[in-house]
Scaffold this motif. Structure first.
Motif, PDB file in Angstrom:
ATOM      1  N   GLU A 155      78.869  30.075  -5.324  1.00 39.43           N
ATOM      2  CA  GLU A 155      78.719  28.661  -5.693  1.00 39.43           C
ATOM      3  C   GLU A 155      77.338  28.125  -5.350  1.00 39.43           C
ATOM      4  O   GLU A 155      76.812  27.261  -6.041  1.00 39.43           O
ATOM      5  N   VAL A 156      76.773  28.622  -4.237  1.00 38.08           N
ATOM      6  CA  VAL A 156      75.457  28.163  -3.779  1.00 38.08           C
ATOM      7  C   VAL A 156      74.605  29.398  -3.516  1.00 38.08           C
ATOM      8  O   VAL A 156      75.048  30.337  -2.853  1.00 38.08           O
ATOM      9  N   ALA A 157      73.388  29.400  -4.038  1.00 34.13           N
ATOM     10  CA  ALA A 157      72.447  30.492  -3.809  1.00 34.13           C
ATOM     11  C   ALA A 157      71.246  29.942  -3.067  1.00 34.13           C
ATOM     12  O   ALA A 157      70.528  29.081  -3.573  1.00 34.13           O
ATOM     13  N   CYS A 158      71.048  30.433  -1.870  1.00 33.91           N
ATOM     14  CA  CYS A 158      69.930  29.999  -1.019  1.00 33.91           C
ATOM     15  C   CYS A 158      68.813  31.025  -1.185  1.00 33.91           C
ATOM     16  O   CYS A 158      69.007  32.206  -0.933  1.00 33.91           O
ATOM     17  N   ARG A 159      67.641  30.587  -1.620  1.00 34.95           N
ATOM     18  CA  ARG A 159      66.563  31.520  -1.938  1.00 34.95           C
ATOM     19  C   ARG A 159      65.215  30.931  -1.570  1.00 34.95           C
ATOM     20  O   ARG A 159      65.099  29.762  -1.210  1.00 34.95           O
ATOM     21  N   ASP A 160      64.173  31.753  -1.705  1.00 37.13           N
ATOM     22  CA  ASP A 160      62.817  31.247  -1.520  1.00 37.13           C
ATOM     23  C   ASP A 160      62.325  30.677  -2.847  1.00 37.13           C
ATOM     24  O   ASP A 160      63.089  30.533  -3.793  1.00 37.13           O
ATOM     25  N   GLY A 161      61.070  30.382  -2.949  1.00 41.86           N
ATOM     26  CA  GLY A 161      60.545  29.755  -4.158  1.00 41.86           C
ATOM     27  C   GLY A 161      60.194  30.732  -5.264  1.00 41.86           C
ATOM     28  O   GLY A 161      59.522  30.360  -6.225  1.00 41.86           O
ATOM     29  N   SER A 162      60.643  31.959  -5.157  1.00 44.28           N
ATOM     30  CA  SER A 162      60.289  32.996  -6.122  1.00 44.28           C
ATOM     31  C   SER A 162      60.870  32.718  -7.503  1.00 44.28           C
ATOM     32  O   SER A 162      62.044  32.419  -7.658  1.00 44.28           O
ATOM     33  N   LEU A 163      60.036  32.841  -8.512  1.00 45.43           N
ATOM     34  CA  LEU A 163      60.472  32.691  -9.895  1.00 45.43           C
ATOM     35  C   LEU A 163      61.419  33.828 -10.290  1.00 45.43           C
ATOM     36  O   LEU A 163      62.371  33.624 -11.051  1.00 45.43           O
ATOM     37  N   THR A 164      61.195  35.007  -9.736  1.00 44.54           N
ATOM     38  CA  THR A 164      62.031  36.168 -10.041  1.00 44.54           C
ATOM     39  C   THR A 164      63.475  35.919  -9.633  1.00 44.54           C
ATOM     40  O   THR A 164      64.407  36.155 -10.405  1.00 44.54           O
ATOM     41  N   TYR A 165      63.674  35.440  -8.397  1.00 49.01           N
ATOM     42  CA  TYR A 165      65.034  35.188  -7.931  1.00 49.01           C
ATOM     43  C   TYR A 165      65.671  34.020  -8.676  1.00 49.01           C
ATOM     44  O   TYR A 165      66.867  34.006  -8.918  1.00 49.01           O
ATOM     45  N   ARG A 166      64.877  33.034  -9.031  1.00 55.42           N
ATOM     46  CA  ARG A 166      65.416  31.903  -9.797  1.00 55.42           C
ATOM     47  C   ARG A 166      65.957  32.382 -11.147  1.00 55.42           C
ATOM     48  O   ARG A 166      67.054  32.012 -11.546  1.00 55.42           O
ATOM     49  N   SER A 216      55.319  21.419   5.672  1.00 51.03           N
ATOM     50  CA  SER A 216      54.092  21.464   6.498  1.00 51.03           C
ATOM     51  C   SER A 216      52.845  21.524   5.613  1.00 51.03           C
ATOM     52  O   SER A 216      51.804  21.000   5.994  1.00 51.03           O
ATOM     53  N   ARG A 217      52.930  22.129   4.455  1.00 49.70           N
ATOM     54  CA  ARG A 217      51.790  22.144   3.530  1.00 49.70           C
ATOM     55  C   ARG A 217      51.488  20.741   3.046  1.00 49.70           C
ATOM     56  O   ARG A 217      50.322  20.355   2.890  1.00 49.70           O
ATOM     57  N   ARG A 218      52.545  19.987   2.725  1.00 50.66           N
ATOM     58  CA  ARG A 218      52.361  18.617   2.204  1.00 50.66           C
ATOM     59  C   ARG A 218      51.843  17.678   3.285  1.00 50.66           C
ATOM     60  O   ARG A 218      51.029  16.803   2.999  1.00 50.66           O
ATOM     61  N   VAL A 219      52.321  17.832   4.476  1.00 47.79           N
ATOM     62  CA  VAL A 219      51.916  16.945   5.570  1.00 47.79           C
ATOM     63  C   VAL A 219      50.543  17.325   6.049  1.00 47.79           C
ATOM     64  O   VAL A 219      49.660  16.574   6.237  1.00 47.79           O
ATOM     65  N   ASP A 223      65.724  27.936   1.098  1.00 51.53           N
ATOM     66  CA  ASP A 223      66.133  28.225   2.472  1.00 51.53           C
ATOM     67  C   ASP A 223      65.306  27.412   3.461  1.00 51.53           C
ATOM     68  O   ASP A 223      64.290  26.803   3.121  1.00 51.53           O
ATOM     69  N   LEU A 224      65.772  27.358   4.710  1.00 48.63           N
ATOM     70  CA  LEU A 224      65.176  26.502   5.735  1.00 48.63           C
ATOM     71  C   LEU A 224      63.718  26.855   6.001  1.00 48.63           C
ATOM     72  O   LEU A 224      62.877  25.969   6.127  1.00 48.63           O
ATOM     73  N   PHE A 225      63.397  28.139   6.049  1.00 49.35           N
ATOM     74  CA  PHE A 225      62.025  28.557   6.314  1.00 49.35           C
ATOM     75  C   PHE A 225      61.076  28.013   5.255  1.00 49.35           C
ATOM     76  O   PHE A 225      60.027  27.451   5.563  1.00 49.35           O
ATOM     77  N   HIS A 226      61.464  28.165   3.983  1.00 54.22           N
ATOM     78  CA  HIS A 226      60.581  27.724   2.914  1.00 54.22           C
ATOM     79  C   HIS A 226      60.562  26.204   2.778  1.00 54.22           C
ATOM     80  O   HIS A 226      59.570  25.634   2.312  1.00 54.22           O
ATOM     81  N   LEU A 227      61.626  25.518   3.172  1.00 55.47           N
ATOM     82  CA  LEU A 227      61.583  24.053   3.215  1.00 55.47           C
ATOM     83  C   LEU A 227      60.549  23.576   4.234  1.00 55.47           C
ATOM     84  O   LEU A 227      59.738  22.697   3.946  1.00 55.47           O
ATOM     85  N   TRP A 228      60.595  24.165   5.450  1.00 47.93           N
ATOM     86  CA  TRP A 228      59.627  23.786   6.482  1.00 47.93           C
ATOM     87  C   TRP A 228      58.213  24.161   6.069  1.00 47.93           C
ATOM     88  O   TRP A 228      57.261  23.427   6.334  1.00 47.93           O
ATOM     89  N   GLN A 229      58.054  25.321   5.450  1.00 48.91           N
ATOM     90  CA  GLN A 229      56.729  25.753   5.012  1.00 48.91           C
ATOM     91  C   GLN A 229      56.172  24.792   3.962  1.00 48.91           C
ATOM     92  O   GLN A 229      55.010  24.389   4.023  1.00 48.91           O
ATOM     93  N   GLY A 230      56.988  24.382   2.989  1.00 50.08           N
ATOM     94  CA  GLY A 230      56.548  23.442   1.973  1.00 50.08           C
ATOM     95  C   GLY A 230      56.255  22.081   2.557  1.00 50.08           C
ATOM     96  O   GLY A 230      55.275  21.416   2.176  1.00 50.08           O
TER      97      GLY A 230
END
Length: 171
Positions: free
Chosen positions: A133-144, A168-171, A159-166
């Motif tokens: 029902e839910v797929a947790c993934r990174d920002g990869s186009l391949t997995y999407r 921190s890039r914006r901030v 996923d949580l790691f890539h949320l924090w990474q994104g």
């Protein structure tokens, strides 16, 4: 308890003696009872090699770490059930060689892994294991693309790691 030992009277028989089997207590070609075998497997699953051998020594069962690991490798894996929440991520094996890891995100147990980052292989796995029902993934186009093709009704989240990474890039 006494067990009968039977002798073969045929001189051409390669087996000279036979031991009577007691159901639930003995198994052919085994050195341990089913109950002791289950104990060795359970300790092996929890503690693996050296730790398992040490724990078994405390329980008065002397086995080497290699024997505990050998018994662990013979344990049947539970049947694979498609998770409700699937985690998909890649990892580097060496150099430019990558692998894909699928994890049940609720239990945090690995489901499978394979070499490469392939959308077709992911979509094939998702079609074989419906129910995600839910797929947790990174920002990869391949997995999407793989999740969209294999489980079109699944909600894709980062996923949580890539949320924090994104963030921190914006901030």
């Amino acid at each position: 308890m006494s067990v009968r030992r039977l002798y073969c009277e045929n001189p051409a028989c390669s087996k000279a003696t036979f031991a009577e089997q007691v159901p639930g207590l003995t198994v052919r070609y085994q050195r341990r009872t089913p109950l002791l075998q289950h104990l060795v497997e359970a300790v092996g699953v929890v503690l693996a090699g050296r730790g398992g051998a040490r724990m078994l020594r405390i329980l008065n069962v002397t086995l080497s770490r290699c024997t505990v690991l050998s018994q662990l490798m013979r344990v049947q894996l539970p049947p694979l059930v498609a998770p409700r929440v699937l985690g998909v991520d890649d990892f580097a094996l060496y150099g430019d060689t990558y692998g894909t890891l699928l994890v049940d995100a609720t239990t945090r147990l690995p489901l499978t892994l394979w070499e490469g980052r392939d959308a077709e292989q992911l979509s094939h796995w998702l079609r074989e294991h419906p129910g995600v029902e839910v797929a947790c993934r990174d920002g990869s186009l391949t997995y999407r693309q793989g999740i969209t093709a294999g489980a079109p009704d699944a909600v894709q989240v980062s996923d949580l790691f890539h949320l924090w990474q994104g963030l921190s890039r914006r901030v």
